[in-house]
Scaffold this motif. Structure first.
Motif, PDB file in Angstrom:
ATOM      1  N   LEU A 265      35.889   3.327 -90.106  1.00  0.00           N
ATOM      2  CA  LEU A 265      35.764   4.527 -89.292  1.00  0.00           C
ATOM      3  C   LEU A 265      35.328   4.202 -87.866  1.00  0.00           C
ATOM      4  N   MET A 266      34.376   3.301 -87.702  1.00  0.00           N
ATOM      5  CA  MET A 266      33.920   2.999 -86.343  1.00  0.00           C
ATOM      6  C   MET A 266      35.029   2.369 -85.511  1.00  0.00           C
ATOM      7  N   ARG A 267      35.898   1.591 -86.146  1.00  0.00           N
ATOM      8  CA  ARG A 267      37.039   1.025 -85.422  1.00  0.00           C
ATOM      9  C   ARG A 267      37.997   2.128 -85.013  1.00  0.00           C
ATOM     10  N   ARG A 268      38.205   3.111 -85.885  1.00  0.00           N
ATOM     11  CA  ARG A 268      39.051   4.258 -85.529  1.00  0.00           C
ATOM     12  C   ARG A 268      38.435   5.032 -84.371  1.00  0.00           C
ATOM     13  N   PHE A 269      37.115   5.266 -84.424  1.00  0.00           N
ATOM     14  CA  PHE A 269      36.434   5.959 -83.329  1.00  0.00           C
ATOM     15  C   PHE A 269      36.633   5.206 -82.014  1.00  0.00           C
ATOM     16  N   ALA A 270      36.504   3.898 -82.065  1.00  0.00           N
ATOM     17  CA  ALA A 270      36.671   3.096 -80.852  1.00  0.00           C
ATOM     18  C   ALA A 270      38.097   3.224 -80.325  1.00  0.00           C
ATOM     19  N   ASP A 271      39.078   3.173 -81.217  1.00  0.00           N
ATOM     20  CA  ASP A 271      40.476   3.288 -80.806  1.00  0.00           C
ATOM     21  C   ASP A 271      40.775   4.654 -80.189  1.00  0.00           C
ATOM     22  N   MET A 272      40.041   5.681 -80.614  1.00  0.00           N
ATOM     23  CA  MET A 272      40.242   7.032 -80.074  1.00  0.00           C
ATOM     24  C   MET A 272      39.486   7.261 -78.766  1.00  0.00           C
ATOM     25  N   GLY A 273      38.683   6.299 -78.339  1.00  0.00           N
ATOM     26  CA  GLY A 273      37.876   6.488 -77.142  1.00  0.00           C
ATOM     27  C   GLY A 273      36.642   7.325 -77.386  1.00  0.00           C
ATOM     28  N   LEU A 274      36.294   7.483 -78.656  1.00  0.00           N
ATOM     29  CA  LEU A 274      35.181   8.358 -79.027  1.00  0.00           C
ATOM     30  C   LEU A 274      33.861   7.605 -79.122  1.00  0.00           C
ATOM     31  N   LEU A 275      33.915   6.335 -79.486  1.00  0.00           N
ATOM     32  CA  LEU A 275      32.702   5.569 -79.766  1.00  0.00           C
ATOM     33  C   LEU A 275      32.081   5.077 -78.463  1.00  0.00           C
ATOM     34  N   GLY A 276      31.095   5.822 -77.985  1.00  0.00           N
ATOM     35  CA  GLY A 276      30.441   5.471 -76.734  1.00  0.00           C
ATOM     36  C   GLY A 276      29.104   6.161 -76.610  1.00  0.00           C
ATOM     37  N   GLU A 277      28.479   6.041 -75.464  1.00  0.00           N
ATOM     38  CA  GLU A 277      27.114   6.521 -75.265  1.00  0.00           C
ATOM     39  C   GLU A 277      26.984   8.029 -75.406  1.00  0.00           C
ATOM     40  N   ARG A 278      28.062   8.773 -75.183  1.00  0.00           N
ATOM     41  CA  ARG A 278      27.989  10.230 -75.320  1.00  0.00           C
ATOM     42  C   ARG A 278      27.992  10.697 -76.778  1.00  0.00           C
ATOM     43  N   LEU A 279      28.359   9.817 -77.691  1.00  0.00           N
ATOM     44  CA  LEU A 279      28.517  10.195 -79.095  1.00  0.00           C
ATOM     45  C   LEU A 279      27.227   9.959 -79.878  1.00  0.00           C
ATOM     46  N   SER A 280      26.861  10.960 -80.704  1.00  0.00           N
ATOM     47  CA  SER A 280      25.822  10.746 -81.715  1.00  0.00           C
ATOM     48  C   SER A 280      26.400  11.129 -83.066  1.00  0.00           C
ATOM     49  N   MET A 281      25.974  10.373 -84.077  1.00  0.00           N
ATOM     50  CA  MET A 281      26.490  10.561 -85.430  1.00  0.00           C
ATOM     51  C   MET A 281      25.345  10.844 -86.383  1.00  0.00           C
ATOM     52  N   ALA A 282      25.479  11.933 -87.129  1.00  0.00           N
ATOM     53  CA  ALA A 282      24.470  12.271 -88.114  1.00  0.00           C
ATOM     54  C   ALA A 282      24.759  11.531 -89.413  1.00  0.00           C
ATOM     55  N   HIS A 283      23.725  10.958 -89.995  1.00  0.00           N
ATOM     56  CA  HIS A 283      23.713  10.324 -91.318  1.00  0.00           C
ATOM     57  C   HIS A 283      24.099   8.848 -91.269  1.00  0.00           C
ATOM     58  N   THR A 284      25.385   8.524 -91.165  1.00  0.00           N
ATOM     59  CA  THR A 284      25.894   7.142 -91.211  1.00  0.00           C
ATOM     60  C   THR A 284      25.231   6.343 -92.336  1.00  0.00           C
ATOM     61  N   VAL A 285      25.105   6.981 -93.494  1.00  0.00           N
ATOM     62  CA  VAL A 285      24.483   6.337 -94.657  1.00  0.00           C
ATOM     63  C   VAL A 285      25.280   5.115 -95.084  1.00  0.00           C
ATOM     64  N   TRP A 286      26.619   5.217 -95.022  1.00  0.00           N
ATOM     65  CA  TRP A 286      27.468   4.161 -95.564  1.00  0.00           C
ATOM     66  C   TRP A 286      28.061   3.275 -94.481  1.00  0.00           C
ATOM     67  N   ALA A 287      27.290   3.062 -93.409  1.00  0.00           N
ATOM     68  CA  ALA A 287      27.700   2.110 -92.376  1.00  0.00           C
ATOM     69  C   ALA A 287      27.453   0.686 -92.859  1.00  0.00           C
ATOM     70  N   GLY A 288      28.489  -0.143 -92.811  1.00  0.00           N
ATOM     71  CA  GLY A 288      28.347  -1.552 -93.153  1.00  0.00           C
ATOM     72  C   GLY A 288      27.967  -2.372 -91.936  1.00  0.00           C
ATOM     73  N   GLN A 289      27.851  -3.694 -92.128  1.00  0.00           N
ATOM     74  CA  GLN A 289      27.413  -4.563 -91.046  1.00  0.00           C
ATOM     75  C   GLN A 289      28.339  -4.494 -89.831  1.00  0.00           C
ATOM     76  N   GLU A 290      29.650  -4.447 -90.067  1.00  0.00           N
ATOM     77  CA  GLU A 290      30.587  -4.391 -88.939  1.00  0.00           C
ATOM     78  C   GLU A 290      30.475  -3.049 -88.218  1.00  0.00           C
ATOM     79  N   ASP A 291      30.284  -1.968 -88.992  1.00  0.00           N
ATOM     80  CA  ASP A 291      30.098  -0.656 -88.369  1.00  0.00           C
ATOM     81  C   ASP A 291      28.856  -0.661 -87.488  1.00  0.00           C
ATOM     82  N   ILE A 292      27.758  -1.194 -88.017  1.00  0.00           N
ATOM     83  CA  ILE A 292      26.501  -1.225 -87.272  1.00  0.00           C
ATOM     84  C   ILE A 292      26.667  -2.021 -85.983  1.00  0.00           C
ATOM     85  N   ALA A 293      27.366  -3.145 -86.059  1.00  0.00           N
ATOM     86  CA  ALA A 293      27.597  -3.955 -84.862  1.00  0.00           C
ATOM     87  C   ALA A 293      28.405  -3.186 -83.821  1.00  0.00           C
ATOM     88  N   ASP A 294      29.415  -2.453 -84.274  1.00  0.00           N
ATOM     89  CA  ASP A 294      30.237  -1.675 -83.337  1.00  0.00           C
ATOM     90  C   ASP A 294      29.426  -0.554 -82.692  1.00  0.00           C
TER      91      ASP A 294
END
Length: 517
Positions: A265-294
């Protein structure tokens, strides 16, 4: 000249700076000075004083993710459950006006020292209604005296089960009577169109100010078409506002992106231009190591909601690991704290306890870390770290004066760490005074800008006029076994199937609690 003095045995300027026997001077809605109490009393002789030798003065606390359900869900006969069947009970929630449900929630928040909140809410069913709803909510927050970022959204797709192309196959698994009930419910549900949503936000965002702001609030990536998410990212940049969404909340949401799209999901967010400083995400319980790094690399923010994650059987988010890897983590109450207490101090303790694992190799949080989530982390998530979350000169005068008598009774070590004591023992009942923008919105534990009894009378009157509809709750109970059976298939697909090849390498949810990985 100062407007008021806030005096305490301890003044918590920030999670890493605690001053003993100090005083904060407030002028024109800002902190103008911090100094030793004796010196400040001489310097500002005659200025009204709040607090004292048994008090602590804290920065205003920030609830980084919230929903205004109006009345505690248990009181509405809506029980906790897995998120997927629980969502179908939402239409049966009490039919309160946006103003009353928001004001009731805001009053509960200031009583626990919350001075700013991010409120994710419904966008309404039409452009005109959406504007009216959001203006009502903003007025309620204004009348109570709390800062708010109001983030409306909608579920435009995949409303029955997660994943593009999954819905029709799921419907074929339902008995005819359950299918008929579901279709009747869906037919009655009106939704704001995607284009009207964009028009709504274009109209309402410029009306925001330092007290009430309006953000984009797409409910979740599984419910929002990708082209719309791309457009939201562009519009948030153009209109200089922010975005909050739910992400990787439930175990099955954690499986959905790679199962359906073959991509994290985080890679998809990045590809959409969504993953940046303006974005906040509630929960992210199932974030893996690569997601956390992104997330860390992008500057995006996470709202950790430990009580809600337990109540809706989502699990325990890796908040300590996120923080260790450089993710900016805030604290949210989600309108679903344990026992419906809406006590942010309870939420801090829960975050601390859940993130102190039983093995030394794991990342762990300390009391200062969770206090930072509720202050600095929330300020960063709001994009206002230069003026909120600390009691430094020039910062907004958002502060909480708490009475330390109860947590220090019957005895307390002279060298006690005040942050450990605040996080470990404080409760909402210890909050005496809350200041927002230099104004006392709570004094002696009671709201100053709105009469609570009158609001409760209005709330009860509205409920008599619009009693809750039980059909949705009954439907959620009918659907529950079929939904759980459907999602269980995601876990037990043939290891040679194309779907299984795209599944994420998420550990078993039971192992997640004690795993050292």
């Amino acid at each position: 000249m100062a407007d008021m003095l806030l005096t305490g045995r301890w003044v918590v300027v920030s999670p890493t700076e605690v001053l003993e026997n100090h005083t904060v001077a407030v002028a024109k809605g800002r902190v103008c000075a911090v100094g030793p109490t004796d010196e400040m009393r001489t310097r500002y002789a005659g200025v009204p004083e709040c607090g004292g030798a048994t008090s602590a003065v804290l920065p205003g606390l920030i609830n980084a993710h919230h929903h205004c359900y109006g009345v505690e869900l248990a009181n509405q006969n809506i029980g906790d459950d897995f998120l997927e069947p629980w969502m179908f009970a939402a239409p049966s929630m009490v039919g309160l006006s946006p103003y009353v449900s928001t004001a009731h929630s805001a009053l509960r928040l200031i009583k626990t020292g919350v001075t700013a909140v991010v409120d994710m809410c419904s966008a309404g069913v039409s452009l005109a209604e959406g504007v009216a709803r959001l203006e009502e909510k903003a007025q309620a927050y204004r009348d109570v005296g709390i800062r708010a970022a109001i983030a409306p959204g909608e579920r435009w797709q995949n409303r029955i089960v997660h994943g593009a192309g999954e819905e029709q196959a799921f419907l074929q698994t339902l008995p005819q009577d359950v299918l008929d009930a579901l279709m009747r419910c869906e037919a009655d549900r009106k939704r704001l169109t995607e284009q009207d949503y964009l028009k709504l936000m274009q109209a309402i965002i410029p009306a925001g100010d330092a007290m009430q702001q309006f953000w984009y609030g797409p409910t979740g990536p599984q419910w929002t078409p990708e082209p719309l998410l791309v457009e939201i990212a562009k519009e948030a940049e153009r209109l200089d506002t922010r975005i909050q969404t739910h992400a990787l909340e439930s175990y099955y949401e954690g499986l959905e992106s790679q199962r359906i799209y073959g991509k994290r999901l985080m890679r998809r967010f990045a590809d959409m231009g969504l993953l940046g400083e303006r974005l906040s995400m509630a929960h992210t319980v199932w974030a893996g190591q690569e997601d956390i790094a992104d997330i860390a690399a992008s500057g995006a923010h996470v709202s950790h909601n430990p009580g809600s994650n337990l109540r809706l059987r989502s699990g325990i988010a890796p908040a300590a690991e996120m923080q260790m890897q450089g993710v900016s983590v805030a604290l949210g109450m989600d309108g679903t704290t344990l026992g419906g207490a809406e006590d942010i101090f309870d939420e801090m303790r829960l975050a601390l306890t859940l993130n102190t694992p039983p093995h030394s190799r794991a990342s762990a949080l300390a009391a200062r870390d969770v206090f930072a989530m509720a202050t600095l982390g929330g300020a960063r998530l709001l994009g206002r770290q230069h003026e909120l979350g600390q009691l430094k000169p020039g910062f907004c005068a958002d502060a909480v004066v708490v009475d330390m008598s109860r947590p220090m009774a019957p005895w307390c070590a002279p060298d006690v760490d005040p942050i450990e004591l605040i996080v470990g023992r404080l409760k909402a009942c210890d909050v005496d005074t809350v200041i927002v923008d230099g104004k006392r919105v709570l004094e002696g534990g009671q709201p100053t800008q709105m009469e609570e009894a009158s609001l409760f009378d209005r709330l009860r009157h509205e409920l008599i006029q619009t009693p809750p509809d039980d059909c949705a709750r009954v439907l959620s109970q009918l659907l529950r076994p079929y939904l759980l059976e459907w999602y269980a298939r995601w876990e037990h697909e043939s290891p040679h199937s194309p779907e299984a090849a795209r599944r994420p390498t998420t550990p078993d949810p039971v192992l997640r609690y004690g795993s050292s990985n």
